[in-house]
Design an enzyme around this catalytic site. Structure first.
Site, PDB file in Angstrom:
ATOM      1  CG  ASN A   1      -3.416  -3.616  -6.233  1.00 23.40           C
ATOM      2  OD1 ASN A   1      -2.353  -3.784  -5.659  1.00 23.40           O
ATOM      3  ND2 ASN A   1      -4.547  -4.149  -5.801  1.00 23.40           N
TER       4      ASN A   1
ATOM      5  CG  ASP B   1      -3.172 -11.791  -2.582  1.00 24.49           C
ATOM      6  OD1 ASP B   1      -2.657 -10.685  -2.845  1.00 24.49           O
ATOM      7  OD2 ASP B   1      -4.345 -12.078  -2.875  1.00 24.49           O
TER       8      ASP B   1
ATOM      9  NE  ARG C   1      -3.654  -2.646   0.798  1.00 30.70           N
ATOM     10  CZ  ARG C   1      -4.279  -3.457  -0.050  1.00 30.70           C
ATOM     11  NH1 ARG C   1      -4.138  -3.312  -1.346  1.00 30.70           N
ATOM     12  NH2 ARG C   1      -5.076  -4.392   0.391  1.00 30.70           N
TER      13      ARG C   1
HETATM   14  O1  DOR Z   1      -8.384 -10.039  -2.008  1.00 31.63           O
HETATM   15  C1  DOR Z   1      -7.659  -9.358  -2.722  1.00 31.63           C
HETATM   16  N1  DOR Z   1      -7.191  -8.145  -2.308  1.00 31.63           N
HETATM   17  N2  DOR Z   1      -7.339  -9.813  -3.919  1.00 31.63           N
HETATM   18  C2  DOR Z   1      -6.703  -9.060  -4.807  1.00 31.63           C
HETATM   19  O2  DOR Z   1      -6.472  -9.559  -5.859  1.00 31.63           O
HETATM   20  C3  DOR Z   1      -6.309  -7.671  -4.493  1.00 31.63           C
HETATM   21  C4  DOR Z   1      -6.181  -7.481  -3.045  1.00 31.63           C
HETATM   22  C5  DOR Z   1      -6.070  -6.046  -2.598  1.00 31.63           C
HETATM   23  O3  DOR Z   1      -5.293  -5.307  -3.181  1.00 31.63           O
HETATM   24  O4  DOR Z   1      -6.715  -5.690  -1.604  1.00 31.63           O
HETATM   25 ZN    ZN Z   2      -2.848  -9.479  -5.157  1.00 36.44          ZN
END
Ligand code: DOR
Ligand code: ZN
Length: 412
Positions: free
Chosen positions: A83, A277, A53
């Protein structure tokens, strides 16, 4: 520096010592006896899928807090995802983020470049410019489906990019046409077939790396192809049944039924990579249904606990968390206790078992989907030959490994 004890080398545990010079493993030998440590001496992990983040989402996590959390979990290198807010989709935002990491990260930091509808035509040039300075592990966070339509990539954009460039592309495979809405819990609207269909559509079009595969069928299809894939601890160990319909269960791709997780875990030998993740959201945001679980600090400790219980093998875990991600993402100086590789080491004492408690973790998320799960955390972490964590005490400053060493382009 020299350390010795039971160490994982060439696929098995041997009694030997490691000689470290200038951050690199100089020698591994039975004749090296310096600083004997209790426990298993393993390569530290590469977590190839985290969301740290920062930028305009500092209330969720920062590079500093995310990397501190990673250090406590025995992770020496993360691959962060683009992202962010604003997204990492051009040269400027990429360089800005790497500058921040150099100052704030406790551990090795690498970053994928984002592919969006807007930059798809220029992505080759962007990569070329950045790679004069940094090594880009992959084109990341390619969402076939996303709430933000700017982030969503059509199959034809994906396939065109694949045919034009040689860079690894990591794909979030869920077919948009099969997602039935945005309701919470999301497993009710994002069926397993959405993942299986997307994987089938993509797999014949070249080599890809599939992020967080959540179904055994998609894992089997990918495992039989030239592409690679990762699974997360939450898709291996959690299922819909753990959550009883609360918004905290939301994660993309969603949790599946218990038998799906069991099949994935039973077939861990055919998995390429385990990645967390790590996607932190605050407790308030989770109550409103934001998808994502924190996990960078618990991925290695959960897996080592399963090794201790003899559910999975040590070599499987080491391959999935160190050797394979190093190979797939092009970090050849990482990923194993071998002469010539960086001295990134995590020591686990299998007799020190703990229960995961969110209050003891270091992410800003403040909660964990693995609360009360058994885990074995590292007692000691060495980063490029520098003792970075010992029995919970952090012995380095943020950015210190970048100042002390200049090894590898991504650490410039
Ligand atoms: O659960 C998720 N959160 N899957 C994703 O692919 C993106 C991620 C996020 O950036 O919060
Ligand atoms: Zn991801």
């Amino acid at each position: 520096m020299e350390i010795s004890g039971n160490l994982f080398h060439n696929g098995r545990v041997i009694e030997a010592g490691i000689k470290i010079e200038d951050g690199v493993i100089k020698e591994i030998s039975k004749n090296i006896n310096g600083n004997r440590v209790k426990g298993l001496i393993l390569p530290a992990a590469i977590d190839c899928h985290v969301h740290f983040r920062d930028f305009e989402e500092k209330h969720k996590e920062t590079i500093k807090t995310g990397s501190l959390s990673a250090l406590h979990g025995g992770v020496c290198l993360v691959i962060d995802q683009p992202n962010t807010l604003p997204r990492v989709e051009n040269v400027e935002s990429y360089l800005e983020r790497m500058k921040r990491a150099k100052k704030n990260s406790y551990i090795g930091y690498a970053l994928n470049i984002g592919l969006t509808r807007k930059n798809a035509e220029k992505i080759g040039d962007i990569i070329e410019k950045i790679e004069t300075e940094y090594r880009i592990p992959a084109i990341g966070e390619v969402f076939l489906e996303n709430n933000d339509k700017n982030l969503q990539i059509d199959y034809d954009v994906l396939f065109k990019t694949r045919s034009r460039l040689s860079k690894l592309i990591t794909v979030h495979a869920e077919d948009p046409a099969m997602i039935k809405g945005k309701e919470s819990p999301n497993y009710s609207v994002r069926p397993p077939e959405a993942e299986i269909t997307a994987v089938k559509k993509v797999i014949g079009k070249g080599n890809f790396h599939f992020c967080h595969v959540s179904t055994y069928t998609a894992a089997r299809i990918t495992g039989n192809s030239a592409s690679t894939f990762e699974v997360t601890p939450h898709h291996l160990l959690l299922s819909i049944e753990n959550f009883e319909n609360t918004s905290f269960a939301n994660v993309n791709p969603p949790l599946r039924r218990e038998n799906e997780a069991e099949s994935l875990l039973r077939n861990l030998e055919s998995v390429d990579v385990i990645a967390s993740d790590h996607a932190p959201h605050t407790v308030e945001e989770k109550m409103k249904g934001s998808p994502g679980f924190p996990g960078v600090e618990t991925v290695y400790p959960l897996m080592i606990s399963l090794v201790e219980k003899r559910i999975i093998s040590l070599s499987n875990v080491v391959n999935n968390l160190t050797t394979n991600p190093a190979r797939i993402f092009g970090f050849e100086e990482y990923g194993g206790l071998e002469t010539g590789k960086l001295a990134n080491i995590a020591v686990f004492d299998l007799s020190v078992k703990k229960k995961i408690k969110a209050e003891n973790l270091h992410s800003m998320a403040g909660w964990s989907p693995f609360e009360n799960f058994d885990a074995i955390f590292p007692q000691k972490v060495i980063l490029m030959g520098i003792e970075a964590m010992d029995d919970g005490d952090v012995l380095i400053e943020p950015g210190e490994i970048y100042k002390r060493h200049n090894i590898g382009k991504h650490l410039k």
